[in-house]
Write a protein that holds these residues in place. Structure first.
Motif, PDB file in Angstrom:
ATOM      1  N   LYS A 135      17.214   3.005  16.568  1.00 23.23           N
ATOM      2  CA  LYS A 135      17.133   3.381  17.834  1.00 23.23           C
ATOM      3  C   LYS A 135      16.308   1.962  18.469  1.00 23.23           C
ATOM      4  N   ALA A 136      16.034   1.364  17.779  1.00 21.30           N
ATOM      5  CA  ALA A 136      15.160   0.067  17.945  1.00 21.30           C
ATOM      6  C   ALA A 136      13.885   0.453  19.071  1.00 21.30           C
ATOM      7  N   GLN A 137      13.199   1.537  18.390  1.00 27.68           N
ATOM      8  CA  GLN A 137      12.017   1.821  19.209  1.00 27.68           C
ATOM      9  C   GLN A 137      10.743   1.272  18.890  1.00 27.68           C
ATOM     10  N   ILE A 138      10.012   0.841  19.469  1.00 27.16           N
ATOM     11  CA  ILE A 138       8.514   0.212  19.275  1.00 27.16           C
ATOM     12  C   ILE A 138       7.451   1.106  19.420  1.00 27.16           C
ATOM     13  N   PRO A 139       6.765   1.822  18.592  1.00 26.52           N
ATOM     14  CA  PRO A 139       5.545   2.507  18.865  1.00 26.52           C
ATOM     15  C   PRO A 139       4.588   2.092  19.792  1.00 26.52           C
ATOM     16  N   THR A 140       4.036   3.033  20.206  1.00 24.77           N
ATOM     17  CA  THR A 140       2.861   2.617  21.509  1.00 24.77           C
ATOM     18  C   THR A 140       1.554   2.252  20.362  1.00 24.77           C
ATOM     19  N   ASP A 198       0.753  -1.083   0.050  1.00 22.56           N
ATOM     20  CA  ASP A 198      -0.020   0.023  -0.107  1.00 22.56           C
ATOM     21  C   ASP A 198       0.927   1.169  -0.202  1.00 22.56           C
ATOM     22  N   ILE A 199       0.815   2.267  -0.946  1.00 24.68           N
ATOM     23  CA  ILE A 199       1.615   3.213  -1.171  1.00 24.68           C
ATOM     24  C   ILE A 199       0.975   4.260  -0.171  1.00 24.68           C
ATOM     25  N   THR A 200       0.160   4.078   0.602  1.00 21.13           N
ATOM     26  CA  THR A 200      -0.287   5.097   1.818  1.00 21.13           C
ATOM     27  C   THR A 200       0.282   4.816   3.027  1.00 21.13           C
ATOM     28  N   PHE A 201       1.193   3.680   3.294  1.00 25.87           N
ATOM     29  CA  PHE A 201       1.509   3.307   4.430  1.00 25.87           C
ATOM     30  C   PHE A 201       2.783   3.971   5.269  1.00 25.87           C
ATOM     31  N   ALA A 202       2.876   5.244   4.697  1.00 26.24           N
ATOM     32  CA  ALA A 202       4.198   5.790   5.211  1.00 26.24           C
ATOM     33  C   ALA A 202       3.899   6.417   6.636  1.00 26.24           C
ATOM     34  N   SER A 203       2.310   6.865   6.934  1.00 26.26           N
ATOM     35  CA  SER A 203       2.203   7.108   8.251  1.00 26.26           C
ATOM     36  C   SER A 203       2.448   6.198   9.435  1.00 26.26           C
ATOM     37  N   VAL A 204       2.645   4.925   8.994  1.00 30.69           N
ATOM     38  CA  VAL A 204       2.796   3.967  10.148  1.00 30.69           C
ATOM     39  C   VAL A 204       4.263   3.655   9.920  1.00 30.69           C
ATOM     40  N   GLY A 205       4.788   3.450   8.867  1.00 25.19           N
ATOM     41  CA  GLY A 205       6.137   3.353   8.705  1.00 25.19           C
ATOM     42  C   GLY A 205       7.188   4.069   9.242  1.00 25.19           C
ATOM     43  N   LYS A 206       6.836   5.525   9.459  1.00 28.53           N
ATOM     44  CA  LYS A 206       7.785   6.269   9.910  1.00 28.53           C
ATOM     45  C   LYS A 206       7.809   6.609  11.580  1.00 28.53           C
ATOM     46  N   LEU A 207       6.831   5.635  11.960  1.00 27.53           N
ATOM     47  CA  LEU A 207       6.702   5.614  13.529  1.00 27.53           C
ATOM     48  C   LEU A 207       7.926   4.623  13.971  1.00 27.53           C
ATOM     49  N   TRP A 208       8.283   3.564  13.052  1.00 25.19           N
ATOM     50  CA  TRP A 208       9.489   2.800  13.538  1.00 25.19           C
ATOM     51  C   TRP A 208      10.801   3.066  13.194  1.00 25.19           C
ATOM     52  N   ASP A 209      11.522   3.264  14.398  1.00 22.34           N
ATOM     53  CA  ASP A 209      12.967   3.713  14.279  1.00 22.34           C
ATOM     54  C   ASP A 209      13.719   2.472  14.520  1.00 22.34           C
ATOM     55  N   PHE A 210      14.361   1.917  13.496  1.00 25.98           N
ATOM     56  CA  PHE A 210      15.078   0.835  13.542  1.00 25.98           C
ATOM     57  C   PHE A 210      16.474   0.861  14.058  1.00 25.98           C
ATOM     58  N   ARG A 224      16.591  -4.886   7.478  1.00 27.79           N
ATOM     59  CA  ARG A 224      16.735  -3.625   8.605  1.00 27.79           C
ATOM     60  C   ARG A 224      15.986  -4.338   9.684  1.00 27.79           C
ATOM     61  N   PHE A 225      16.401  -4.355  10.863  1.00 27.64           N
ATOM     62  CA  PHE A 225      15.413  -4.992  12.102  1.00 27.64           C
ATOM     63  C   PHE A 225      16.408  -5.036  13.242  1.00 27.64           C
ATOM     64  N   PHE A 226      15.527  -5.128  14.553  1.00 29.10           N
ATOM     65  CA  PHE A 226      16.176  -5.171  15.587  1.00 29.10           C
ATOM     66  C   PHE A 226      15.421  -6.452  16.453  1.00 29.10           C
ATOM     67  N   ILE A 227      16.219  -6.793  17.497  1.00 23.53           N
ATOM     68  CA  ILE A 227      15.554  -7.611  18.577  1.00 23.53           C
ATOM     69  C   ILE A 227      15.283  -7.142  19.825  1.00 23.53           C
ATOM     70  N   HIS A 228      14.224  -7.523  20.313  1.00 23.36           N
ATOM     71  CA  HIS A 228      13.549  -6.919  21.439  1.00 23.36           C
ATOM     72  C   HIS A 228      12.975  -7.995  22.172  1.00 23.36           C
ATOM     73  N   ASP A 229      13.362  -8.275  23.462  1.00 23.35           N
ATOM     74  CA  ASP A 229      12.678  -9.225  24.225  1.00 23.35           C
ATOM     75  C   ASP A 229      12.658 -10.752  23.401  1.00 23.35           C
ATOM     76  N   GLY A 230      13.715 -10.833  22.728  1.00 22.28           N
ATOM     77  CA  GLY A 230      13.771 -12.092  22.118  1.00 22.28           C
ATOM     78  C   GLY A 230      12.920 -12.388  20.537  1.00 22.28           C
ATOM     79  N   LYS A 231      12.102 -11.156  20.362  1.00 18.42           N
ATOM     80  CA  LYS A 231      11.396 -11.289  19.072  1.00 18.42           C
ATOM     81  C   LYS A 231      12.163 -10.375  18.006  1.00 18.42           C
ATOM     82  N   ARG A 232      12.041 -10.813  16.646  1.00 16.76           N
ATOM     83  CA  ARG A 232      12.523  -9.825  15.685  1.00 16.76           C
ATOM     84  C   ARG A 232      11.377  -8.896  15.109  1.00 16.76           C
TER      85      ARG A 232
END
Length: 365
Positions: A163-168, A149-161, A279-287
């Motif tokens: 800094k390994a940050q998970i959005p709320t 979906d070419i409109t997915f950017a609004s959620v894609g930019k929430l993820w910072d790989f 591009r990925f990070f591991i958090h609490d054993g999950k990729r």
């Protein structure tokens, strides 16, 4: 010296010259094969080009690698006309740079940015080229059930790989409400694009690189070349088929990228790979990988990697993303319905699945 002795010496000299010529040709051929096998491409794919006919042995491989689109783009042209090939590569690079300026949502004055800035306000006149690409993107979104979906950017930019940050969950829920490719309205008569929802934005990051590869390939073809490849960090197009061999694309093991698990023979075809190891990070054993399911806002986890063969690189790009998110069963069912498209899917457990019409070669052979 008698005439017969002179004749024997002349024949021996001719035979010796022939032997030197044969050795020289064989050395050139061996160097060509070794260069193809030992030069890695920094991507999911590794290209190999094997030929055994004498005509191909005598031709040069003109190669160039340039940084572009946050990756490295490699050009290979097989030809006797090196200077002409270099000039053609210059034209192909210029075309790719033009596409970046036109298609990038990060360029404030690009056509895509103009459409985004007018979201919810008014239609924007766009070029025929961009119109056709957006039309194709909508068709691919529909075929993949919105998983591309070419409109997915609004959620894609929430993820910072980095800094390994998970959005709320609240952030994700707000973002996914803005995702809907059907909000992009295209008017062919007036050649306009209009995003009906003010919070929705479009981005061609999922297919722009593949489209740039397609256009670069078009340029090389228009310049008269019939054997070449363009590889932009894994989005690849290879043109030409030899009498005794094809271009071969290596599929890497997603959990050991130094190992090839399969080879795909291709000719006049594009290849793209989506993988959870890019591009990925591991958090609490999950990729958590960068391939986001537009419907959930979270990284898809049904597959480790998907490689798609298609007539055009931008198609392979989008379908690889869609199949990755759809998963093995639904993804391969889609591929098997599409003409000229094949896929290799590595599932979450590392098992390989292949579409119905795809030949696979063992890389150890």
């Amino acid at each position: 010296m008698g005439y017969s002795s002179y004749l024997r010496m002349t024949v021996n000299k001719i035979r010796l010259c022939q032997a030197f010529i044969l050795v020289a040709v064989l050395c050139l051929w061996l160097a060509d094969v070794l260069a193809a096998e030992l030069t890695p491409v920094k991507s999911v794919l590794q290209t190999q080009h094997h030929t055994t006919d004498i005509d191909s042995m005598l031709r040069a491989r003109v190669t160039r690698t340039v940084p572009m689109m946050s990756t490295r783009v490699e050009f290979i042209v097989v030809t006797e006309e090196a200077a002409k090939a270099e000039a053609a590569i210059d034209l192909a690079i210029a075309e790719m740079e033009r596409i970046i300026l036109v298609m990038s949502e990060w360029q404030a004055d690009s056509m895509i940015s103009g459409v985004n800035q007018a979201a919810g306000k008014r239609p924007v006149h766009i070029s025929a080229e961009l119109f056709e690409l957006l039309t194709a993107a909508q068709q691919l979104s529909q075929q993949t059930q919105g998983k591309f979906d070419i409109t997915f950017a609004s959620v894609g930019k929430l993820w910072d790989f980095r800094k390994a940050q998970i959005p709320t969950p609240a952030q994700i829920n707000r973002a996914i409400r803005r995702i809907d490719y059907t909000r992009l309205k295209l008017d062919r008569k007036n050649m306009t694009a209009f995003i009906t929802h003010p919070g929705t934005q479009i981005g061609l990051g999922g297919i722009a690189k593949g489209y740039a590869v397609d256009r670069a390939s078009d340029i090389l073809r228009q310049q008269g070349f019939g054997e070449f490849s363009v590889n932009a960090g894994g989005d690849l197009y290879a043109e030409g088929q030899h009498k005794n061999g094809l271009w071969q694309v290596g599929i890497q093991n997603p959990r050991n990228t130094d190992q090839l698990i399969a080879l795909l023979p291709i000719a006049n075809s594009a290849v793209a790979t989506s993988g959870d190891y890019e591009r990925f990070f591991i958090h609490d054993g999950k990729r958590y990988s960068h391939i986001i399911d537009p419907h959930t806002g979270y990284p898809a986890n049904h597959c480790q990697a998907v490689t798609v063969l298609a007539p055009r690189a931008f198609m392979a790009d989008a379908i690889a993303t869609g199949v990755f998110v759809l998963g093995v069963e639904k993804g391969l069912a889609l591929v098997n319905r599409l003409a000229g498209v094949e896929a290799v899917v590595i599932d979450a457990q590392g098992k390989m699945h292949v579409s119905t019409g795809l030949p696979i070669l063992d890389p150890s052979e």
